[in-house]
Design an enzyme around this catalytic site. Structure first.
Site, short mmCIF file in Angstrom:
data_model
loop_
_atom_site.label_atom_id
_atom_site.label_comp_id
_atom_site.label_asym_id
_atom_site.label_seq_id
_atom_site.Cartn_x
_atom_site.Cartn_y
_atom_site.Cartn_z
N GLY A 10 -32.86 -11.30 -32.86
CA GLY A 10 -31.84 -10.74 -31.96
C GLY A 10 -32.51 -9.83 -30.94
O GLY A 10 -33.35 -9.02 -31.29
N GLY A 105 -37.30 -10.56 -40.10
CA GLY A 105 -37.79 -11.93 -40.26
C GLY A 105 -38.95 -12.23 -39.31
O GLY A 105 -39.95 -12.84 -39.70
N THR A 126 -35.15 -3.89 -33.10
CA THR A 126 -33.83 -4.38 -33.53
C THR A 126 -32.84 -3.22 -33.53
O THR A 126 -33.21 -2.10 -33.89
CB THR A 126 -33.88 -5.00 -34.96
OG1 THR A 126 -32.53 -5.10 -35.46
CG2 THR A 126 -34.68 -4.19 -35.94
N ASP A 128 -30.70 -2.75 -35.58
CA ASP A 128 -30.28 -2.45 -36.96
C ASP A 128 -31.03 -1.29 -37.62
O ASP A 128 -30.59 -0.76 -38.63
CB ASP A 128 -30.43 -3.70 -37.85
CG ASP A 128 -29.55 -4.85 -37.38
OD1 ASP A 128 -28.67 -4.62 -36.52
OD2 ASP A 128 -29.75 -5.98 -37.85
N ALA A 188 -17.11 9.44 -36.65
CA ALA A 188 -16.21 8.77 -37.60
C ALA A 188 -15.93 9.69 -38.79
O ALA A 188 -16.75 10.54 -39.15
CB ALA A 188 -16.85 7.47 -38.09
N LYS A 216 -5.44 14.45 -37.70
CA LYS A 216 -4.25 13.94 -36.99
C LYS A 216 -4.30 12.41 -36.91
O LYS A 216 -3.32 11.75 -36.66
CB LYS A 216 -4.21 14.52 -35.56
CG LYS A 216 -4.16 16.05 -35.53
CD LYS A 216 -2.72 16.53 -35.76
CE LYS A 216 -2.60 18.02 -35.64
NZ LYS A 216 -2.67 18.71 -36.94
N GLU A 224 -20.22 -4.86 -40.24
CA GLU A 224 -19.76 -6.26 -40.21
C GLU A 224 -20.10 -7.03 -41.48
O GLU A 224 -19.35 -7.91 -41.91
CB GLU A 224 -20.36 -6.99 -39.00
CG GLU A 224 -21.90 -7.03 -39.03
CD GLU A 224 -22.50 -7.94 -37.98
OE1 GLU A 224 -21.78 -8.68 -37.31
OE2 GLU A 224 -23.75 -7.90 -37.83
N HIS A 251 -21.10 -7.80 -29.83
CA HIS A 251 -22.40 -7.82 -29.15
C HIS A 251 -22.50 -6.87 -27.96
O HIS A 251 -23.57 -6.73 -27.37
CB HIS A 251 -22.77 -9.25 -28.76
CG HIS A 251 -23.23 -10.05 -29.94
ND1 HIS A 251 -22.40 -10.32 -31.00
CD2 HIS A 251 -24.43 -10.59 -30.24
CE1 HIS A 251 -23.08 -11.01 -31.91
NE2 HIS A 251 -24.30 -11.19 -31.47
N ARG A 254 -25.24 -4.66 -28.61
CA ARG A 254 -26.63 -5.13 -28.51
C ARG A 254 -27.08 -5.25 -27.06
O ARG A 254 -28.27 -5.29 -26.78
CB ARG A 254 -26.77 -6.48 -29.23
CG ARG A 254 -28.16 -6.71 -29.73
CD ARG A 254 -28.21 -7.84 -30.72
NE ARG A 254 -28.25 -9.12 -30.08
CZ ARG A 254 -28.17 -10.28 -30.75
NH1 ARG A 254 -28.04 -10.28 -32.06
NH2 ARG A 254 -28.23 -11.42 -30.12
O1 F6P Z 1 -30.47 -8.49 -34.27
C1 F6P Z 1 -29.70 -7.92 -35.26
C2 F6P Z 1 -28.26 -8.30 -35.04
O2 F6P Z 1 -27.79 -7.83 -33.81
C3 F6P Z 1 -27.34 -7.84 -36.17
O3 F6P Z 1 -26.89 -6.54 -35.97
C4 F6P Z 1 -26.25 -8.87 -36.11
O4 F6P Z 1 -25.65 -9.05 -37.37
C5 F6P Z 1 -26.99 -10.11 -35.74
O5 F6P Z 1 -28.13 -9.70 -35.03
C6 F6P Z 1 -26.21 -11.07 -34.91
O6 F6P Z 1 -27.02 -12.13 -34.61
P1 F6P Z 1 -26.64 -13.34 -33.68
O7 F6P Z 1 -26.48 -12.79 -32.31
O8 F6P Z 1 -27.81 -14.27 -33.80
O9 F6P Z 1 -25.38 -13.88 -34.21
#
Ligand code: F6P
Length: 298
Positions: A10, A105, A126, A128, A188, A216, A224, A251, A254
C-alpha cells in the site's frame, strides 16, 4: 554506482518525498537512480525509469501523496523461486543496490532478497505503523491527522445536536494503531481495536458510563480489521436507544499531501538509506527508535 528503488504494498504519504530526497543525494554523488514501476512487479518485468533530481524536482513531489513509481501488492512474494528471479533481473541490468519502501510483507521479501546476496536497504513505509524494529513508519502521522480532521468535523455537528453516538472506521488492516492514536490524542472517547477485544456488554457499559460522566455525545473509532462497524451500528442503536451514525473514512486516510512530519521523516530516512549504501552496509532497515533515526537488521 546504480541504485534501484521500488515502492511496494500500500502506498503512503512520504514515498514521493523520499524518492525526491534520494534522487538529490544520488545526483550530488554521481550515482544512478533507477525507479521500478509498480513495486516487485516492475522488477519482474524489467519495467523501470531513470530518476534524477533535475527531472523530478519540478513535479512538486514532496507535497504529493501516493507514489510516482506506482506500487503494487505482489501475491507470490513468499515463493523462493520468484525472489531468485527478481535477483537475476536486477543483476542483469547491473543494479548494485536495491531500496525497498513498503510495509511488513514487502520488507519480509526484501530480507529474503538480501539473504540471497542482493545489497539492499529497507524503508518502513506504511500508514499502519506496524513494523517490528521501528517505532515509526512513514505515513502514519498523515493518516492520524486525516482521522483527527474527520473527527473534528463530526464534533461540530455532534455538539450542535447532542445525544448521539458516532462510529468512525479507520484503516489499518488488522492493526489498530490509527484507531488507537485517535483515542491517545484525545479525539475519540473509545477505540475498538483487534489487539484489545471487548465484549458487547463491556462496550455498552463503557458508553453509558461516558454519558453519565457528562459526555454530550460519544465518538468511537473502530479499526477496519474488526469487521464489526455495521454490526455495532445496529447493536448499539438498540442497546442504548440512541441514534448511531457511522463514517467509514477509507482510503482518504492513505492519500493526500504528507504532513510536515512525514516529509521530515522521508528526508531523514532517505539520508539514512544513502549513508548505509555509501558505507556499504547491506541488509538493514532504516528506523526511528527513542527519538533517533537509526538502522536495524531487516
Ligand atoms: O497499506 C496498508 C493499508 O492501507 C491498510 O491500512 C489497509 O487495510 C490496506 O492497506 C488496504 O489495502 P488495499 O488498498 O490494497 O485494499
Amino acid at each position: 554506482m546504480k541504485i534501484g528503488i521500488i515502492t511496494s504494498g500500500g502506498d503512503c504519504p512520504g514515498m514521493n518525498a523520499f524518492i525526491l530526497e534520494l534522487s538529490k543525494l544520488c545526483g550530488k554523488n554521481n550515482y544512478d537512480l533507477i525507479g521500478y514501476i509498480g513495486g516487485y512487479k516492475g522488477i519482474e518485468e524489467n519495467n523501470f525509469i531513470k530518476l534524477n533530481f533535475d527531472n523530478i524536482s519540478g513535479m512538486a513531489l514532496g507535497k504529493k501523496g501516493g507514489s510516482l513509481l506506482l506500487t503494487g501488492r505482489y501475491e507470490d512474494l513468499k515463493i523462493g523461486e520468484k525472489l531468485i528471479k527478481f535477483k537475476q533481473r536486477i543483476d542483469e541490468i547491473g543494479i548494485d543496490w536495491l531500496v525497498v519502501l513498503g510495509g511488513d510483507g514487502s520488507l519480509k521479501a526484501a530480507k529474503k532478497l538480501s539473504d540471497l546476496g542482493l545489497k539492499l536497504v529497507g524503508v518502513p513505509a506504511t500508514i499502519d505503523n506496524n513494523i517490528i524494529g521501528t517505532e515509526y513508519t512513514m505515513g502514519f502521522d498523515t493518516a492520524i491527522n486525516k482521522t483527527l480532521q474527520v473527527i473534528n468535523d463530526i464534533e461540530d455537528t455532534a455538539t450542535a445536536m447532542p445525544g448521539k453516538v458516532y462510529i468512525i472506521e479507520t484503516l489499518g488492516g488488522d492493526c489498530g494503531n490509527i484507531a488507537k492514536a485517535a483515542l491517545d490524542e484525545g479525539a475519540a472517547d473509545i477505540a475498538l481495536i483487534p489487539e484489545n477485544p471487548i465484549s458487547d456488554d463491556e462496550l455498552v457499559k463503557l458508553i453509558k458510563d461516558k454519558f453519565n460522566e457528562g459526555n454530550k455525545y460519544l465518538i468511537m473509532t473502530i479499526c477496519e480489521g474488526l469487521n464489526k462497524t455495521m454490526y455495532y451500528s445496529e447493536f448499539l442503536k438498540k442497546a442504548l436507544n440512541k441514534k448511531v451514525h457511522i463514517s467509514i473514512i477509507g482510503h482518504q486516510q492513505r492519500g493526500g499531501s504528507p504532513t510536515a512530519y512525514d516529509r521530515y521523516v522521508a528526508r531523514r530516512f532517505a539520508t539514512q538509506t544513502f549513508n548505509l549504501i555509501k558505507k556499504d552496509i547491506s541488509g538493514k532497515m532504516v528506523c526511528y527508535i527513542s527519538g533517533k533515526f537509526k538502522n536495524c537488521d531487516l
